[in-house]
Write a protein that holds these residues in place. Structure first.
Motif, PDB file in Angstrom:
ATOM      1  N   THR A 256     -17.321   6.276  -0.065  1.00 19.70           N
ATOM      2  CA  THR A 256     -17.517   6.820  -1.409  1.00 19.70           C
ATOM      3  C   THR A 256     -17.017   8.260  -1.486  1.00 19.70           C
ATOM      4  O   THR A 256     -16.807   8.920  -0.461  1.00 19.70           O
ATOM      5  N   ILE A 257     -16.866   8.750  -2.719  1.00 16.17           N
ATOM      6  CA  ILE A 257     -16.473  10.140  -2.928  1.00 16.17           C
ATOM      7  C   ILE A 257     -17.514  11.075  -2.339  1.00 16.17           C
ATOM      8  O   ILE A 257     -17.188  12.066  -1.688  1.00 16.17           O
ATOM      9  N   LYS A 258     -18.788  10.740  -2.562  1.00 14.90           N
ATOM     10  CA  LYS A 258     -19.871  11.581  -2.048  1.00 14.90           C
ATOM     11  C   LYS A 258     -19.815  11.687  -0.531  1.00 14.90           C
ATOM     12  O   LYS A 258     -19.980  12.766   0.042  1.00 14.90           O
ATOM     13  N   GLU A 259     -19.581  10.568   0.143  1.00 14.09           N
ATOM     14  CA  GLU A 259     -19.502  10.578   1.600  1.00 14.09           C
ATOM     15  C   GLU A 259     -18.301  11.393   2.079  1.00 14.09           C
ATOM     16  O   GLU A 259     -18.386  12.105   3.087  1.00 14.09           O
ATOM     17  N   ALA A 260     -17.193  11.289   1.372  1.00 13.25           N
ATOM     18  CA  ALA A 260     -15.996  12.039   1.747  1.00 13.25           C
ATOM     19  C   ALA A 260     -16.243  13.540   1.609  1.00 13.25           C
ATOM     20  O   ALA A 260     -15.899  14.322   2.507  1.00 13.25           O
ATOM     21  N   VAL A 261     -16.837  13.942   0.485  1.00 14.19           N
ATOM     22  CA  VAL A 261     -17.136  15.358   0.257  1.00 14.19           C
ATOM     23  C   VAL A 261     -18.056  15.885   1.347  1.00 14.19           C
ATOM     24  O   VAL A 261     -17.845  16.973   1.897  1.00 14.19           O
TER      25      VAL A 261
ATOM     26  N   ALA B  51      -3.567  22.213 -18.674  1.00 14.31           N
ATOM     27  CA  ALA B  51      -4.298  21.210 -17.903  1.00 14.31           C
ATOM     28  C   ALA B  51      -5.560  21.783 -17.267  1.00 14.31           C
ATOM     29  O   ALA B  51      -5.654  22.984 -16.970  1.00 14.31           O
ATOM     30  N   SER B  52      -6.518  20.902 -17.058  1.00 11.25           N
ATOM     31  CA  SER B  52      -7.733  21.205 -16.300  1.00 11.25           C
ATOM     32  C   SER B  52      -7.838  20.212 -15.154  1.00 11.25           C
ATOM     33  O   SER B  52      -7.200  19.154 -15.161  1.00 11.25           O
ATOM     34  N   ILE B  53      -8.644  20.553 -14.165  1.00  8.70           N
ATOM     35  CA  ILE B  53      -8.895  19.623 -13.072  1.00  8.70           C
ATOM     36  C   ILE B  53     -10.392  19.364 -12.952  1.00  8.70           C
ATOM     37  O   ILE B  53     -11.214  20.229 -13.275  1.00  8.70           O
ATOM     38  N   MET B  54     -10.716  18.161 -12.506  1.00 10.35           N
ATOM     39  CA  MET B  54     -12.096  17.804 -12.204  1.00 10.35           C
ATOM     40  C   MET B  54     -12.271  17.876 -10.687  1.00 10.35           C
ATOM     41  O   MET B  54     -11.431  17.382  -9.935  1.00 10.35           O
ATOM     42  N   VAL B  55     -13.358  18.517 -10.267  1.00 11.79           N
ATOM     43  CA  VAL B  55     -13.596  18.740  -8.844  1.00 11.79           C
ATOM     44  C   VAL B  55     -14.979  18.237  -8.471  1.00 11.79           C
ATOM     45  O   VAL B  55     -15.973  18.573  -9.132  1.00 11.79           O
ATOM     46  N   SER B  56     -15.050  17.422  -7.433  1.00 12.62           N
ATOM     47  CA  SER B  56     -16.337  16.989  -6.886  1.00 12.62           C
ATOM     48  C   SER B  56     -16.643  17.807  -5.639  1.00 12.62           C
ATOM     49  O   SER B  56     -15.782  17.963  -4.759  1.00 12.62           O
ATOM     50  N   GLY B  57     -17.860  18.336  -5.576  1.00 13.42           N
ATOM     51  CA  GLY B  57     -18.259  19.142  -4.432  1.00 13.42           C
ATOM     52  C   GLY B  57     -19.680  18.845  -4.018  1.00 13.42           C
ATOM     53  O   GLY B  57     -20.303  17.888  -4.487  1.00 13.42           O
ATOM     54  N   LYS B  58     -20.216  19.675  -3.155  1.00 17.87           N
ATOM     55  CA  LYS B  58     -21.573  19.470  -2.655  1.00 17.87           C
ATOM     56  C   LYS B  58     -22.609  19.485  -3.770  1.00 17.87           C
ATOM     57  O   LYS B  58     -23.652  18.832  -3.670  1.00 17.87           O
ATOM     58  N   ASN B  59     -22.323  20.221  -4.850  1.00 18.29           N
ATOM     59  CA  ASN B  59     -23.285  20.344  -5.943  1.00 18.29           C
ATOM     60  C   ASN B  59     -22.917  19.510  -7.159  1.00 18.29           C
ATOM     61  O   ASN B  59     -23.366  19.780  -8.269  1.00 18.29           O
TER      62      ASN B  59
ATOM     63  N   LYS C 152     -15.623  21.100 -13.911  1.00 20.21           N
ATOM     64  CA  LYS C 152     -14.293  21.182 -14.500  1.00 20.21           C
ATOM     65  C   LYS C 152     -13.792  22.617 -14.417  1.00 20.21           C
ATOM     66  O   LYS C 152     -14.553  23.554 -14.628  1.00 20.21           O
ATOM     67  N   MET C 153     -12.517  22.784 -14.093  1.00 16.56           N
ATOM     68  CA  MET C 153     -11.956  24.120 -14.055  1.00 16.56           C
ATOM     69  C   MET C 153     -10.524  24.096 -14.580  1.00 16.56           C
ATOM     70  O   MET C 153      -9.803  23.103 -14.426  1.00 16.56           O
ATOM     71  N   ALA C 154     -10.128  25.166 -15.252  1.00 14.54           N
ATOM     72  CA  ALA C 154      -8.753  25.279 -15.714  1.00 14.54           C
ATOM     73  C   ALA C 154      -7.833  25.343 -14.514  1.00 14.54           C
ATOM     74  O   ALA C 154      -8.182  25.915 -13.466  1.00 14.54           O
ATOM     75  N   LEU C 155      -6.647  24.763 -14.639  1.00 13.02           N
ATOM     76  CA  LEU C 155      -5.719  24.754 -13.511  1.00 13.02           C
ATOM     77  C   LEU C 155      -5.416  26.171 -13.039  1.00 13.02           C
ATOM     78  O   LEU C 155      -5.286  26.420 -11.839  1.00 13.02           O
TER      79      LEU C 155
ATOM     80  N   ASP D 202     -14.787  20.595  -1.407  1.00 12.43           N
ATOM     81  CA  ASP D 202     -14.374  20.269  -2.767  1.00 12.43           C
ATOM     82  C   ASP D 202     -13.191  19.307  -2.757  1.00 12.43           C
ATOM     83  O   ASP D 202     -12.242  19.476  -1.983  1.00 12.43           O
ATOM     84  N   LEU D 203     -13.253  18.331  -3.644  1.00 11.94           N
ATOM     85  CA  LEU D 203     -12.203  17.323  -3.751  1.00 11.94           C
ATOM     86  C   LEU D 203     -11.767  17.218  -5.206  1.00 11.94           C
ATOM     87  O   LEU D 203     -12.583  16.968  -6.096  1.00 11.94           O
ATOM     88  N   ILE D 204     -10.491  17.456  -5.462  1.00 15.47           N
ATOM     89  CA  ILE D 204      -9.957  17.246  -6.808  1.00 15.47           C
ATOM     90  C   ILE D 204      -9.976  15.745  -7.091  1.00 15.47           C
ATOM     91  O   ILE D 204      -9.424  14.958  -6.328  1.00 15.47           O
TER      92      ILE D 204
END
Length: 332
Positions: free
Chosen positions: A11-16, A178-186, A190-193, A214-216
């Motif tokens: 999963t994404i969570k496990e990867a992060v 453009a913006s990017i979505m980032v998954s992290g520990k918390n 969303k952040m602007a490019l 952090d994973l985009i």
């Protein structure tokens, strides 16, 4: 190449978590840049976290926003019907980058995070602040032909870095807000490019502002009228498989033959895709004309600094901007 451990989280969570908990772990997807760095002993991860199987390849439109999964291949993005219809500028930039084989492996997220191609960074025989902070920047007094002309600070040679960002895709995305979505520990954010890239002025070895782990996960593009009057112009040493000497992504909103909004971003000139908000403002309300476009190109030279071998970029930049604007507006 240094031996490494390979894992494949479910999963994404496990990867992060796997990367966040291990200072020597790195994500790997297409690997088109990372593997080269590992072979040259520039990157020496002890663990590779394979994310290719995660559900991050979808390209879709939701509430008018185009969302590109970070694992979508560059070739898939460039041929997707919604991308072709809504954002031809992005298609042009993608097709100008690398080769067909690499575009079939490279991912959207990886493209945004690729390392500079500064030859001194890749050659471990030379001092390089990006590779080894505090050792100096060999490019400043060396062969600087491919290097930066914006936000260049060499007052402290032990912190200076004049390497440029190599991405074509990122230049177009910056021009398209453009913006990017980032998954992290918390969780996800969303952040602007533009917020992704880290200035070398403080820590030249840091390329981005992501936290450990952090994973985009996606790139998001809002629909805008200016996306249809756009062009990506890339000047390079050869017509394929070469990085930009100078490139320009321009987008215009044109009504009644006047410019209502403008976006101009340059590539090959700074540590990140270099947006020109002052030049964009100068174009507002201007009639479509060669004169206005040439004036915009000249205005782009404010706050530039060249070196012995890259002064040609100061002549190239105004011409690239003017030509890109001319094509985007339909004058060409």
């Amino acid at each position: 190449m240094k031996p490494f451990q390979y894992i494949r989280p479910k999963t994404i969570k496990e990867a992060v978590q796997a990367v966040a908990d291990d200072s020597q772990a790195r994500y790997i997807a297409g690997g088109t840049n990372l593997l080269d760095l590992m072979k040259r002993d520039i990157e020496k991860p002890e663990k590779l976290v394979d994310i290719n199987h995660l559900p991050l390849k979808k390209i879709e439109v939701k509430s008018g926003v185009l969302r590109i999964g970070s694992l979508a291949l560059n070739s898939a993005v460039s041929h997707h019907a919604q991308v072709v219809k809504r954002f031809p500028l992005l298609v042009q930039a993608l097709l100008a980058g690398a080769s067909g084989q690499i575009r079939n492996m490279a991912t959207a997220g990886g493209n945004l995070l690729q390392q500079t191609r500064c030859p001194y960074f890749y050659d471990t025989a030379f001092p390089c602040n990006k590779r080894s902070p505090g050792t100096g920047c060999s490019a400043i007094n060396g062969i600087s032909r491919l290097h930066a002309v914006y936000e260049v600070d060499i007052s402290n040679p032990q912190k200076a870095c004049i390497a440029v960002n190599p991405s074509d895709m990122a230049v177009a995305l910056m021009a398209l807000d453009a913006s990017i979505m980032v998954s992290g520990k918390n969780g996800e954010r969303k952040m602007a490019l533009d917020e992704l890239y880290h200035s070398p002025a403080t820590q030249p070895n840091l390329d981005h502002n992501l936290e450990k782990g952090d994973l985009i996960t996606a790139v998001e593009l809002p629909h805008a009228p200016l996306a249809q009057h756009a062009h990506y112009l890339k000047v390079r040493d050869r017509t394929s498989y070469a990085f930009a000497l100078v490139s320009a992504a321009v987008a215009l909103d044109i009504r009644d033959h006047r410019i209502q909004a403008a976006r101009i971003t340059l590539g090959g000139v700074a540590y990140k895709p270099w947006r020109l908000p002052a030049v964009e403002k100068q174009l507002l309300g201007q009639p479509i004309s060669i004169t206005a476009f040439r004036d915009a190109g000249v205005a782009a030279l404010t706050d530039t600094r060249s070196f012995e071998h890259n002064a040609y970029k100061l002549k190239l930049i105004p011409n690239v901007i003017a030509e890109a604007l001319k094509i985007a507006s339909g004058l060409s």
